[in-house]
Design a protein around this motif. Structure first.
Motif, mmCIF file in Angstrom:
data_model
loop_
_atom_site.group_PDB
_atom_site.id
_atom_site.type_symbol
_atom_site.label_atom_id
_atom_site.label_comp_id
_atom_site.label_asym_id
_atom_site.label_seq_id
_atom_site.Cartn_x
_atom_site.Cartn_y
_atom_site.Cartn_z
ATOM 1 N N HIS A 167 -4.828 -38.956 32.181
ATOM 2 C CA HIS A 167 -6.221 -38.628 32.522
ATOM 3 C C HIS A 167 -6.279 -37.812 33.810
ATOM 4 O O HIS A 167 -7.061 -36.858 33.923
ATOM 5 C CB HIS A 167 -7.051 -39.908 32.652
ATOM 6 N N GLU A 204 -14.865 -30.953 25.944
ATOM 7 C CA GLU A 204 -14.626 -32.251 26.581
ATOM 8 C C GLU A 204 -14.624 -33.380 25.560
ATOM 9 O O GLU A 204 -13.856 -34.342 25.691
ATOM 10 C CB GLU A 204 -15.680 -32.501 27.666
ATOM 11 N N THR A 263 -5.536 -34.142 33.250
ATOM 12 C CA THR A 263 -6.453 -33.362 32.403
ATOM 13 C C THR A 263 -7.882 -33.344 32.910
ATOM 14 O O THR A 263 -8.739 -32.696 32.305
ATOM 15 C CB THR A 263 -6.444 -33.917 30.971
ATOM 16 N N SER A 264 -8.165 -34.044 34.000
ATOM 17 C CA SER A 264 -9.520 -34.063 34.532
ATOM 18 C C SER A 264 -9.493 -34.092 36.059
ATOM 19 O O SER A 264 -8.572 -34.672 36.644
ATOM 20 C CB SER A 264 -10.281 -35.288 34.003
ATOM 21 N N PRO A 265 -10.484 -33.439 36.710
ATOM 22 C CA PRO A 265 -11.486 -32.595 36.058
ATOM 23 C C PRO A 265 -10.817 -31.393 35.423
ATOM 24 O O PRO A 265 -9.717 -30.992 35.825
ATOM 25 C CB PRO A 265 -12.410 -32.185 37.209
ATOM 26 N N GLY A 266 -11.479 -30.826 34.451
ATOM 27 C CA GLY A 266 -10.820 -29.869 33.581
ATOM 28 C C GLY A 266 -10.708 -28.447 34.053
ATOM 29 O O GLY A 266 -10.181 -27.609 33.327
#
Length: 289
Positions: free
Chosen positions: A32, A8, A35-38
């Motif tokens: 963002h 992370e 890519t998240s949550p990953g």
């Protein structure tokens, strides 16, 4: 530092390269979101586990490689979900990016993540010229044509599909990248790590076929029944549920047996076994007897 925190941190550093007060705010936000949550971060975990088993003498480079690989994976999910491919409404339990932000921004976000992945590795070249260049070539080879994830999507447009080549490109490619790049980052030859990545990738493809056939959308966090809907070749259609489960067990055993001799061999075998345990419970118990 735990692997999850290391990954992370590397992802945060990578994404910071795309942030600028003058940049379009919606697109920056979409990166963002993509890519998240990953999720499980399986591919960067494998990459770092291989690097650590080989000595991990350049941890900053290995972390950059892990972030670059995960950025490519996230980009592929954004593109996979688009109406021209899977037309999926959900990803990781939330609206897919094109549903949340629009199709144009999803295309641009996926493209931006791909470019960012290669920028991350390019920035490592001055400090680690030989290894970073190898990492760039490995990730390029496993992302595009003729045998990377772009080829995997390309097979779906063919009248006749080579199932082995399809799975090797669509799913196994980034797992091969994970094992090879982990070795490269630690100064080891990547060739002997190819089979481990290929087998892990094949296992995850079979497991994904099983999940798509057996689970519901709420459990999986994304649309199910997609293989049947789109007429895609898959292990369940070819082997049946029991046959696919047997094949999955065989592949995972082969993956552990294929681990090259290295200082961290035992720890790496435990990691592969742990990933296998995370796959199997996702299949309803009635099919695992």
């Amino acid at each position: 530092m735990p692997l999850s925190k290391r990954i992370e941190t590397a992802m945060g550093q990578a994404l910071s390269l795309s942030q600028d007060p003058l940049a379009p705010r919606k697109l920056a936000s979409a990166l963002h979101y993509a890519t998240s949550p990953g999720g499980a971060r399986i591919r960067p975990t494998i990459l770092l586990s291989v690097a650590m088993s080989c000595g991990d003498d350049r941890p900053a480079l290995a972390s950059s490689a892990a972030a670059a690989l995960e950025l490519i994976h996230c980009a592929s999910l954004v593109h996979d979900d688009l109406p021209c491919f899977d037309n999926a409404d959900l990803r990781r339990g939330k609206p897919s990016l094109h549903r949340a932000y629009s199709e144009p921004l999803a295309v641009l976000a996926g493209d931006s993540l791909i470019i960012l992945a290669f920028e991350v590795l390019a920035r490592a070249i001055p400090d680690h010229p030989d290894r970073a260049a190898q990492l760039l070539l490995s990730l390029t080879h496993r992302s595009g044509m003729p045998g990377g994830i772009c080829a995997g999507q390309g097979w779906e447009s063919e009248a006749k599909i080579d199932l082995s080549a399809y799975h090797r490109s669509k799913t196994a490619a980034l797992f091969i990248a994970a094992t090879e790049m982990g070795a490269i980052a630690a100064g080891h030859a990547p060739e002997e790590w190819h089979d481990l990545g290929a087998l892990i990738g094949e296992a995850f493809q079979v497991a994904d076929d099983l999940r798509d056939a057996l689970l519901d959308e709420q459990t999986l966090g994304k649309p199910t029944g997609q293989d049947d809907l789109h007429g895609r070749p898959n292990a369940v259609a070819q082997l049946g549920v029991k046959g696919a489960l047997d094949r999955l067990s065989q592949i995972l055993a082969g993956a552990i047996a294929s681990i090259p001799s290295c200082p961290g061999e035992a720890a790496l075998a435990r990691m592969v076994s742990h990933q296998a345990e995370k796959i199997m419970p996702s299949v309803p118990a009635k099919y695992r007897v």
